[in-house]
Design a protein around this motif. Structure first.
Motif, mmCIF file in Angstrom:
data_model
loop_
_atom_site.group_PDB
_atom_site.id
_atom_site.type_symbol
_atom_site.label_atom_id
_atom_site.label_comp_id
_atom_site.label_asym_id
_atom_site.label_seq_id
_atom_site.Cartn_x
_atom_site.Cartn_y
_atom_site.Cartn_z
ATOM 1 N N TYR A 132 22.720 56.680 49.894
ATOM 2 C CA TYR A 132 24.117 56.744 50.289
ATOM 3 C C TYR A 132 24.896 55.937 49.246
ATOM 4 N N VAL A 133 25.993 56.497 48.745
ATOM 5 C CA VAL A 133 26.812 55.804 47.745
ATOM 6 C C VAL A 133 28.255 55.769 48.244
ATOM 7 N N VAL A 134 28.845 54.573 48.231
ATOM 8 C CA VAL A 134 30.201 54.350 48.731
ATOM 9 C C VAL A 134 31.058 53.776 47.611
ATOM 10 N N VAL A 135 32.319 54.212 47.543
ATOM 11 C CA VAL A 135 33.238 53.684 46.534
ATOM 12 C C VAL A 135 34.532 53.221 47.195
ATOM 13 N N GLY A 136 35.213 52.286 46.513
ATOM 14 C CA GLY A 136 36.474 51.760 47.024
ATOM 15 C C GLY A 136 36.965 50.616 46.169
ATOM 16 N N THR A 137 37.427 49.540 46.834
ATOM 17 C CA THR A 137 37.973 48.377 46.137
ATOM 18 C C THR A 137 37.235 47.119 46.576
ATOM 19 N N LEU A 138 37.256 46.115 45.704
ATOM 20 C CA LEU A 138 36.692 44.811 46.041
ATOM 21 C C LEU A 138 37.682 43.976 46.833
ATOM 22 N N SER A 139 38.963 44.114 46.523
ATOM 23 C CA SER A 139 39.998 43.358 47.233
ATOM 24 C C SER A 139 41.266 44.193 47.274
ATOM 25 N N GLY A 140 42.047 43.971 48.319
ATOM 26 C CA GLY A 140 43.318 44.655 48.425
ATOM 27 C C GLY A 140 43.168 46.158 48.565
ATOM 28 N N GLY A 141 44.273 46.864 48.312
ATOM 29 C CA GLY A 141 44.296 48.299 48.430
ATOM 30 C C GLY A 141 44.075 48.997 47.100
ATOM 31 N N PHE A 142 44.360 50.288 47.108
ATOM 32 C CA PHE A 142 44.092 51.115 45.940
ATOM 33 C C PHE A 142 45.029 50.806 44.779
ATOM 34 N N THR A 143 46.168 50.180 45.063
ATOM 35 C CA THR A 143 47.112 49.859 43.988
ATOM 36 C C THR A 143 46.791 48.531 43.312
ATOM 37 N N THR A 144 45.812 47.779 43.841
ATOM 38 C CA THR A 144 45.322 46.578 43.161
ATOM 39 C C THR A 144 44.321 47.040 42.118
ATOM 40 N N ARG A 145 44.709 46.999 40.848
ATOM 41 C CA ARG A 145 44.035 47.820 39.862
ATOM 42 C C ARG A 145 42.972 47.105 39.020
ATOM 43 N N THR A 146 43.327 46.144 38.221
ATOM 44 C CA THR A 146 42.433 45.632 37.181
ATOM 45 C C THR A 146 41.156 45.022 37.755
ATOM 46 N N ASN A 147 40.018 45.486 37.253
ATOM 47 C CA ASN A 147 38.690 44.969 37.656
ATOM 48 C C ASN A 147 38.538 44.922 39.175
ATOM 49 N N ASN A 148 38.866 46.029 39.802
ATOM 50 C CA ASN A 148 38.811 46.104 41.257
ATOM 51 C C ASN A 148 37.984 47.300 41.714
ATOM 52 N N CYS A 149 36.953 47.614 40.962
ATOM 53 C CA CYS A 149 36.099 48.767 41.269
ATOM 54 C C CYS A 149 35.020 48.370 42.268
ATOM 55 N N GLY A 150 34.993 49.037 43.413
ATOM 56 C CA GLY A 150 33.968 48.797 44.427
ATOM 57 C C GLY A 150 32.966 49.926 44.458
ATOM 58 N N LEU A 151 31.678 49.598 44.329
ATOM 59 C CA LEU A 151 30.616 50.602 44.286
ATOM 60 C C LEU A 151 29.372 50.020 44.946
ATOM 61 N N TRP A 152 28.887 50.672 46.017
ATOM 62 C CA TRP A 152 27.726 50.182 46.756
ATOM 63 C C TRP A 152 26.755 51.329 47.039
ATOM 64 N N THR A 153 25.453 50.994 47.077
ATOM 65 C CA THR A 153 24.432 51.984 47.393
ATOM 66 C C THR A 153 23.489 51.439 48.448
ATOM 67 N N SER A 154 22.862 52.372 49.184
ATOM 68 C CA SER A 154 21.881 51.985 50.193
ATOM 69 C C SER A 154 20.961 53.161 50.482
ATOM 70 N N PRO A 155 19.659 52.901 50.667
ATOM 71 C CA PRO A 155 18.753 53.979 51.049
ATOM 72 C C PRO A 155 18.758 54.249 52.550
ATOM 73 N N ASP A 156 19.297 53.289 53.341
ATOM 74 C CA ASP A 156 19.168 53.398 54.796
ATOM 75 C C ASP A 156 20.417 52.992 55.569
ATOM 76 N N THR A 157 21.471 52.555 54.909
ATOM 77 C CA THR A 157 22.736 52.043 55.464
ATOM 78 C C THR A 157 22.578 50.682 56.130
ATOM 79 N N VAL A 158 21.373 50.108 56.091
ATOM 80 C CA VAL A 158 21.154 48.777 56.660
ATOM 81 C C VAL A 158 21.429 47.710 55.612
ATOM 82 N N THR A 159 20.883 47.893 54.429
ATOM 83 C CA THR A 159 21.070 46.950 53.323
ATOM 84 C C THR A 159 21.814 47.654 52.196
ATOM 85 N N TRP A 160 22.984 47.108 51.851
ATOM 86 C CA TRP A 160 23.804 47.681 50.781
ATOM 87 C C TRP A 160 23.755 46.787 49.546
#
Length: 415
Positions: A97-125
């Motif tokens: 499972y791969v999820v994307v979004g932001t590390l802080s704030g909303g989508f308009t908070t731009r610089t170095n704010n790339c959120g990317l997480w993976t998990s094989p089971d949704t228990v540990t990301w």
């Protein structure tokens, strides 16, 4: 005596499995065959890890369900490491499972704010560091809005997309990253100019027939990226090409009528029959319309209506019966039983928009394993059905206790 029998059984197992394969022999005893099958199955790694349905939302929230009816919810950095922002899209592929979004704030908070997480089971990301685009070093990496898994150029890969580099609508290039395994990612740097949409508008990644499409959020339908290395001269040529042109017209040899296809804020959807659909609002009257590319890769000269004004679908699903479903703003949903030639639209789904704060459907998915549709949206609301729905009463409306934030994306493991 018991020890002799036990020793005999062990010797039989070792003999039958010395080549590590199941021996289906009519002369073999039922006891030995049963033990042989059990041992062989135990040696095989399980591929059915993790829940069937997974959804994400604002506030780093997570919803999971094995059956689409009973759900659990959790949220925060204890679930997604370093996450203090929002999650916008989820997909499943390559056992992850791969999820994307932001590390802080909303989508308009731009610089170095790339959120990317993976998990094989949704228990540990696991949080994955996003690569920077070397052409825009001062911007770092940007938030991610969309992710999908599919095949392009004969290779299965994840592709995620974020907003444009720059601070206004004239900014040139989208931030996009790719990975074949979900763990090692690279920035896609040979991306052409995208002339439409706002700086914060991303594109929605879609795969169809070994080609990647990415129509731009908030822009006209002429803002599409297309990539297929077997037909493209660069890594990702843009449509329209620099200097003008029209996206859908550039993809086919029989251009459609631009008055018909003058859409904005549109999306693509690939049905279970592997048909490519386009949905959007007409720029002239804001009526939501759709169309299906034919087998020759040509868009027809007309579109289908039936969704109503200002009701561009946000989520899509198609089931084993061949029906196609769309989910949009103001609680509206629609279905087509004839492959998109006509649509039947409904104004509400159970308590949606009446006794709840829920107003919009945002995403949807279908599980071929369970023959179940799940739609998600505002205020942590979930709609689900295990039949081919033709009435609003065919749906069950769910709310997960303790989770009332917007659900932005849902996926199933067996689409």
């Amino acid at each position: 005596m018991k020890r002799i029998v036990l020793l005999f059984i062990i010797l039989q197992i070792l003999y039958c499995n010395q080549a590590k394969e199941v021996n289906i022999d009519a002369s073999q005893s039922l006891v030995g065959l049963g033990l042989d099958l059990t041992l062989s199955e135990a040696l095989q790694p399980s591929t059915d890890v993790g829940p069937e349905f997974v959804a994400v939302g604002l506030g780093c929230a997570l919803w999971t369900s094995d059956d689409g009816v009973a759900w659990t919810a959790s949220a925060g950095s204890s679930v997604f490491p370093d996450c203090a922002g929002s999650l916008y899209s989820i997909t499943y592929g390559n056992g992850l499972y791969v999820v994307v979004g932001t590390l802080s704030g909303g989508f308009t908070t731009r610089t170095n704010n790339c959120g990317l997480w993976t998990s094989p089971d949704t228990v540990t990301w696991t949080r994955i560091s996003c690569p920077n685009n070397s052409l825009y070093p001062s911007e770092g990496n940007l938030p991610l809005r969309s992710i999908s898994y599919g095949k392009v150029g004969g290779v299965k890969k994840f592709v995620a997309a974020g907003p444009k580099f720059g601070s206004d609508s004239s900014a040139d290039q989208l931030y996009m990253i790719q990975s074949t395994n979900g763990k090692t990612w690279t920035a896609m740097e040979d991306i052409p100019e995208t002339e439409h949409g706002t700086a914060n508008g991303s594109c929605f990644v879609t795969f169809h027939n070994d080609t990647l499409y990415c129509p731009q959020e908030g822009g006209s339908y002429s803002a599409i990226l297309e990539y297929n290395p077997s037909t493209s001269i660069s890594d990702m040529p843009g449509f329209p090409p620099f200097g003008g042109g029209n996206a859908l017209e550039s993809l086919v040899y029989a251009p459609p009528n631009t008055n018909v296809y003058d859409m904005y804020s549109f999306q693509f959807f690939v049905s279970r029959a592997n048909s490519l659909f386009v949905f959007g609002n007409r720029d002239t009257d804001s009526i939501a319309v759709s169309s299906k590319m034919n087998a020759s890769g040509v868009w027809p000269a007309s579109v289908a209506v039936g969704f109503g004004a200002n009701n561009r679908p946000n989520g899509f699903a198609s089931d084993e019966s061949g029906n196609i479903y769309t989910f949009g703003n103001s609680c509206k949903w629609a279905f087509s039983s004839n492959q998109g030639n006509s649509w039947t639209s409904f104004n509400t789904l159970d308590a949606c928009g009446t006794t709840s704060a829920y107003q919009d459907w945002i995403s949807a998915t279908y599980s071929s394993k369970l023959n179940r549709i799940v739609a998600v949206g505002d205020a942590g609301s979930i709609g689900t059905t295990g039949i081919s729905p033709t009435l609003s009463s065919d749906w069950t409306y769910l709310k997960v206790p303790g989770a009332n934030t917007e659900i932005t994306s849902v996926t199933s493991k067996n689409k």
